[in-house]
Each structure stands twice: as structure tokens, then as C-alpha cells.
Design a protein around this motif. Structure first.
Motif, PDB file in Angstrom:
ATOM      1  N   ASN A 390     -40.190  -4.547 -21.203  1.00 17.87           N
ATOM      2  CA  ASN A 390     -39.789  -5.750 -21.940  1.00 17.87           C
ATOM      3  C   ASN A 390     -39.760  -6.936 -20.987  1.00 17.87           C
ATOM      4  OD1 ASN A 390     -38.813  -5.198 -24.916  1.00 17.87           O
ATOM      5  ND2 ASN A 390     -38.214  -3.425 -23.695  1.00 17.87           N
ATOM      6  N   VAL A 391     -40.533  -7.968 -21.310  1.00 15.07           N
ATOM      7  CA  VAL A 391     -40.629  -9.167 -20.478  1.00 15.07           C
ATOM      8  C   VAL A 391     -39.722 -10.249 -21.052  1.00 15.07           C
ATOM      9  CG1 VAL A 391     -42.153 -11.007 -19.676  1.00 15.07           C
ATOM     10  CG2 VAL A 391     -42.966  -8.635 -19.736  1.00 15.07           C
ATOM     11  N   SER A 469     -48.994 -15.639 -11.631  1.00 14.45           N
ATOM     12  CA  SER A 469     -47.956 -16.306 -10.847  1.00 14.45           C
ATOM     13  C   SER A 469     -46.669 -16.380 -11.653  1.00 14.45           C
ATOM     14  CB  SER A 469     -48.409 -17.722 -10.496  1.00 14.45           C
ATOM     15  OG  SER A 469     -48.490 -18.507 -11.669  1.00 14.45           O
ATOM     16  N   PRO A 470     -45.540 -16.672 -10.998  1.00 14.67           N
ATOM     17  CA  PRO A 470     -44.287 -16.854 -11.733  1.00 14.67           C
ATOM     18  C   PRO A 470     -44.388 -17.960 -12.783  1.00 14.67           C
ATOM     19  CG  PRO A 470     -43.826 -16.554  -9.412  1.00 14.67           C
ATOM     20  CD  PRO A 470     -45.316 -16.650  -9.541  1.00 14.67           C
ATOM     21  N   GLU A 471     -45.167 -19.005 -12.481  1.00 16.16           N
ATOM     22  CA  GLU A 471     -45.338 -20.095 -13.446  1.00 16.16           C
ATOM     23  C   GLU A 471     -46.057 -19.603 -14.695  1.00 16.16           C
ATOM     24  OE1 GLU A 471     -44.254 -21.462  -9.660  1.00 16.16           O
ATOM     25  OE2 GLU A 471     -46.038 -20.287 -10.172  1.00 16.16           O
ATOM     26  N   ALA A 476     -45.873 -17.580 -20.329  1.00 13.14           N
ATOM     27  CA  ALA A 476     -46.039 -16.489 -21.287  1.00 13.14           C
ATOM     28  C   ALA A 476     -44.743 -16.254 -22.056  1.00 13.14           C
ATOM     29  CB  ALA A 476     -46.458 -15.222 -20.559  1.00 13.14           C
ATOM     30  N   ILE A 477     -43.617 -16.403 -21.365  1.00 14.67           N
ATOM     31  CA  ILE A 477     -42.320 -16.250 -22.027  1.00 14.67           C
ATOM     32  C   ILE A 477     -42.074 -17.395 -22.989  1.00 14.67           C
ATOM     33  CG2 ILE A 477     -39.823 -16.232 -21.631  1.00 14.67           C
ATOM     34  CD1 ILE A 477     -40.399 -14.755 -18.985  1.00 14.67           C
ATOM     35  N   HIS A 485     -48.981  -9.974 -22.950  1.00 11.59           N
ATOM     36  CA  HIS A 485     -49.894 -10.694 -22.064  1.00 11.59           C
ATOM     37  C   HIS A 485     -51.028  -9.769 -21.632  1.00 11.59           C
ATOM     38  CE1 HIS A 485     -51.339 -12.971 -18.581  1.00 11.59           C
ATOM     39  NE2 HIS A 485     -50.678 -14.017 -19.066  1.00 11.59           N
ATOM     40  N   SER A 486     -52.220 -10.345 -21.520  1.00  6.19           N
ATOM     41  CA  SER A 486     -53.407  -9.541 -21.195  1.00  6.19           C
ATOM     42  C   SER A 486     -53.312  -8.867 -19.833  1.00  6.19           C
ATOM     43  CB  SER A 486     -54.659 -10.430 -21.242  1.00  6.19           C
ATOM     44  OG  SER A 486     -54.555 -11.489 -20.300  1.00  6.19           O
TER      45      SER A 486
END
Length: 492
Positions: A390-391, A469-471, A476-477, A485-486
Motif C-alpha cells: 500500500n502506497v 524519484s521521491p517527487e 503518484a500519491i 503506478h507502472s
């Protein structure tokens, strides 16, 4: 290279650019990561384990107290004892999801410290109860306050460790609950054997001895438990280690800072994976709740009496401790959860078959050991599995809380299934537990297969996952993509 290692490595590399610009060799950067993990392993994991030890002691000591005269001392009759057990889970259930949001709002240390003090007070106050209503009230509020540590600890660990590092650390944390079973039996043995002539009854002394330290530990927690990599103290980590810790947190999909994201909340409830996780956890909590509360009674009915019965509750938990560590270590090494859950559940099935099919005391005792060896490893495996897949902080927290909430709802069933006239064989109780344990085997294998097929589909459609990257993770969030996400691949 698996997506897991690519994504996590990408997060570290992204945040370690400053270290690279400082011309620090790769070997030294690796050494920084190693030192950081060692420091966390020596501080965070053992302390969470200590908290959960007292959490489990205070929750499960009612089973030992029953052998020490609780029912007589509180004038319980009929099904009063079983109902008192159920009220704990009522309180535990309703406070699961609220606790996850409060944790992000007030920080983990504040929430855990406050709730520990409060459940310690509730546990200790049971020594003063003289009636069924007083016992029920204390158990209900203890359930409300205890709901912060169990589901909260995996969330805290996910801030500091990568996905493939979680099961082993969660096992070290959760393994303390099996220590609690063994330790609680030893305490009960000592009290029953040596303090039976004190002014207070042995069952009262049990609640006091195990409740008072919880209150003091709660106060200390406010100053010891770290909240996030960003708040790690300078005396604990170097600036470089802190920077790496923050990077690891981001690579673990911990980039959102919102206390409550309503879209993530909805996404957690709509996710089919979480629904299957809840069903598996329901299958676990029914036998687990019954085992924790009734092992002393089961042992007593096998022919062991008084202090000896308390002492004989220790070996099953000792066997469980070993299995928890070995199976969780293997799960992290292979990056597989489903087969390990199914295998553990099969071991528990063997235990229940022994309990049902044999009237022999030794065979029953072996069966009780097999049940503990099979059930207890599943808890850290499931908590890690949900955290892995879970993101987004809210989605992950709600998913873990939701799984715990549904599991604990059905744990009340586990507190009722042994009140039948077939003691000491308990055909109905053992049969119900065997059925739900078998359901775990089927569902965990099904979920593992579904997730594996989804990973194959993404590989075929998108190719090998690209580092993000974190960005990009944050975007994506924010866009509501989460684990769809792919570049994301599931732990199977």
C-alpha cells in the motif's frame, strides 16, 4: 533486478546525491547505511518489542488470572468470563482507524505514551474489581487504549525500513507477544506458588505486577520513541546517517505529509487486496484469540493443576518464538509472504487435528504447540504484507487498521467457542478454529497468485520497472495512482 530493489535503491540514490557530491565512495555510503540500520535495530525495534510485550501481558493475563481465582473473586457466573473477554475486543475494534489518524496528528511517541499509561491504569484497576460490571468496564477501556501499539508499530517501522526489511523487524517486535505468553505463565507460576498467602489474592497480584510497570514505561516512551527520520536526534545519528534515513523513508513511499487524505481512505477500503487481507486476518484472529485466552484452561483440563498448569503454558510459546523468527527471516529473504502464511497455517491445522482426534494428554499438548507454532508467525507476515503493498501514509495506515479492525471484530467469536459441554475435548471450538485456519491457507495462496499475475502483467505491458524519484512518488500519491503506478511491483 526486482522492482523492490530498484525502487528502494532509487530512493536512496536520489537522496544521497549530496553524499556523492561530497565525493564519498560507494563503500563508505554502504557503511553509513549499515551503521544506521544497526542503530535503529538496537533502539527502535527492541523498544517497540518491549512495548508490545507489556501490551500482550496486560491483554492475556486474564487467562492466567482465571486459574488463580478471578471468577471466585469477582463473583462471575455462567458465561460472564467469556463475555468479559469479548468486551476487550469491542473496545479494540472501534479505536483502530481513529488511532492511525491521531498518530500522524500528534506524533507516534505522544499517542503511544498516553495510551500506554491509560491501559496500564485499566489493567491495574482490575485488581480492585469485585463484580462482573467492573471487570467488563476495565477490559473495554483497556481495549480502546491498547489499539495504538499493535497496528501502529508496523507503521512506525515502515518509516525507517525498506519493504524487504520489514517482516524480520516486525517479527522481532511481534515476537515479544509470544515471550509475553511464556513470561506471563512464569509470573503466574511464581505468584501462585510463592504469594498465595498474601493479603491480596494471586489473581489481584497478577494484575498489579503486570500493570504498574506499563504505566512507568508509558511515561518513558514519550522521550525514547523516535517519530520519524526527520526527528532523529543528533546524539543518535550523524548528519549523513540522518540524511540517508530520510532518503530511505522516501524510497519506502513515505513522501506524503498529510495527516488525513480522504482519497487514500476511500482507496484503502475499495482495494481488493485489502479485502482479501481482512478475510485472512479474520481467519487468524478467531483461533488466535481463543488460544491466547484459553491455553491455561486447556492445559489445566489436560490434567495439570494450579501452579504446574501455569508453568506448562510456557513451552508452546517458546516453540512459537522460534518459528516467528525463522519464518519471518525466510519471508524477507525470499520476498514472499503468501506461501509463508499458507505454510504456517498448515502447521496450525496439524495442531488442531491432533487436538480433535486424540484424547491422549501428550498428543494434545503437542497439538497445542503446533497451533502456536503455526498461528503466531502469521501476524508479522500479514502486517508486513499490507505495509509492503500500500502506497501513501493514509492508505497504508488505514489498510493495516482496517485489517486489524475486522480481525478483532471476529476475535470475539474466538472468546466464545470453548463454552460447550464437550470439555476437555472442545470439539466445537477446535473444529471452528481448524475451519478458519484452513480458509487462511486457501486465501493466502489465492492472493499470492493474483499479485504474481498482476506483476507479470505490468512487466509485459510496461517492461522492467523504472526507478522513480521521491517527487514522482509524491505526484503518484497526489494523482491517486498509489500502488497502481507502472513502476510498482507487489510483494507476493
Amino acid at each position: 533486478m526486482s522492482n523492490d530493489s530498484i525502487t528502494e535503491k532509487a530512493g536512496i540514490v536520489t537522496h544521497e546525491n549530496e553524499l556523492q557530491q561530497a565525493a564519498i565512495p560507494q563503500a563508505e555510503r554502504d557503511a553509513i547505511v549499515k551503521r544506521l540500520k544497526l542503530k535503529l535495530d538496537l533502539r527502535l525495534v527492541p523498544y517497540l518489542a518491549l512495548l508490545y510485550l507489556f501490551n500482550s501481558l496486560d491483554r492475556g493475563n486474564i487467562g492466567n488470572a482465571r486459574l488463580a481465582g478471578l471468577e471466585e473473586g469477582t463473583h462471575l457466573t455462567g458465561n460472564d468470563f467469556y463475555n468479559a473477554l469479548s468486551f476487550f475486543y469491542f473496545g479494540y475494534t472501534i479505536s483502530q482507524i481513529p488511532n492511525m489518524f491521531i498518530m500522524k496528528k500528534v506524533t507516534p511517541a505522544v499517542l503511544v505514551a498516553f495510551t500506554m499509561v491509560m491501559w496500564g491504569v485499566c489493567s491495574t484497576s482490575m485488581a480492585a474489581t469485585k463484580s462482573y460490571s467492573g471487570l467488563v468496564a476495565a477490559r473495554f477501556f483497556m481495549g480502546i487504549f491498547e489499539a495504538s501499539v499493535g497496528p501502529g508499530a508496523p507503521i512506525i517501522l515502515s518509516f525507517f525500513y525498506l519493504r524487504h526489511e520489514l517482516a524480520w523487524r516486525t517479527a522481532l517486535f511481534f515476537g515479544s507477544s509470544t515471550f509475553a505468553g511464556a513470561f506471563g505463565g512464569l509470573i503466574a507460576y511464581g505468584v501462585s506458588k510463592n504469594l498465595s498467602n498474601e493479603p491480596l489474592a494471586p489473581w489481584q497480584l497478577l494484575f498489579i505486577i503486570e500493570g504498574v510497570p506499563t504505566i512507568f514505561l508509558g511515561i518513558i516512551t514519550l522521550f525514547i520513541l523516535p517519530n520519524s527520520p526527520e526527528t532523529l536526534e543528533s546524539w543518535f545519528v550523524t548528519p549523513q546517517e540522518k540524511q540517508v534515513a530520510i532518503g530511505r523513508a522516501r524510497s519506502g513511499h513515505n513522501t506524503d505529509a498529510t495527516a488525513l487524505d480522504k482519497r487514500q481512505l476511500i482507496a484503502a477500503f475499495k482495494d481488493y487486496k485489502n479485502i482479501l487481507n481482512c478475510l485472512i486476518y479474520i481467519g487468524l484472529n478467531i483461533p488466535l484469540a481463543s488460544y491466547t485466552s484459553f491455553l491455561p484452561t486447556i492445559v489445566n483440563l489436560m490434567g495439570y493443576k494450579d501452579a504446574q498448569a501455569q508453568l506448562m503454558t510456557v513451552p508452546p510459546y517458546a516453540c512459537a518464538i522460534i518459528c516467528v523468527f525463522i519464518i519471518s527471516w525466510s519471508s524477507d529473504r525470499t520476498r514472499n509472504r503468501g506461501f509463508h502464511v499458507a505454510g504456517s497455517a498448515l502447521v496450525a491445522c496439524i495442531g488442531y487435528i491432533l487436538l480433535i482426534s486424540s484424547g491422549n494428554v501428550k498428543a494434545n499438548y503437542v497439538g497445542a504447540c503446533f497451533v502456536a507454532m503455526g498461528l503466531y508467525p502469521i501476524v508479522p507476515l500479514m502486517l508486513s504484507w499490507v505495509a509492503n503493498n500500500n502506497v501513501g501514509h493514509t492508505k497504508r495506515a488505514v489498510s493495516i487498521a482496517m485489517m486489524n479492525m475486522f480481525g478483532q471484530c471476529f476475535a470475539t467469536v474466538g472468546t466464545q467457542i470453548y463454552k460447550n459441554p464437550t470439555a476437555p475435548r472442545f470439539f466445537m471450538g477446535y473444529g471452528v478454529c481448524l475451519a478458519f485456519t484452513a480458509v487462511m491457507v486457501v486465501l493466502s495462496l489465492a492472493l499470492s497468485f493474483i499479485l504474481k499475475q498482476e506483476n507479470i502483467r505490468r512487466d509485459f505491458e510496461y517492461g522492467e520497472p523504472e526507478p522513480i524519484s521521491p517527487e514522482e512518488q509524491q505526484k503518484a500519491i497526489e494523482d491517486g495512482i498509489y500502488d497502481n503506478h507502472s513502476s510498482f511491483r507487489y510483494f507476493t
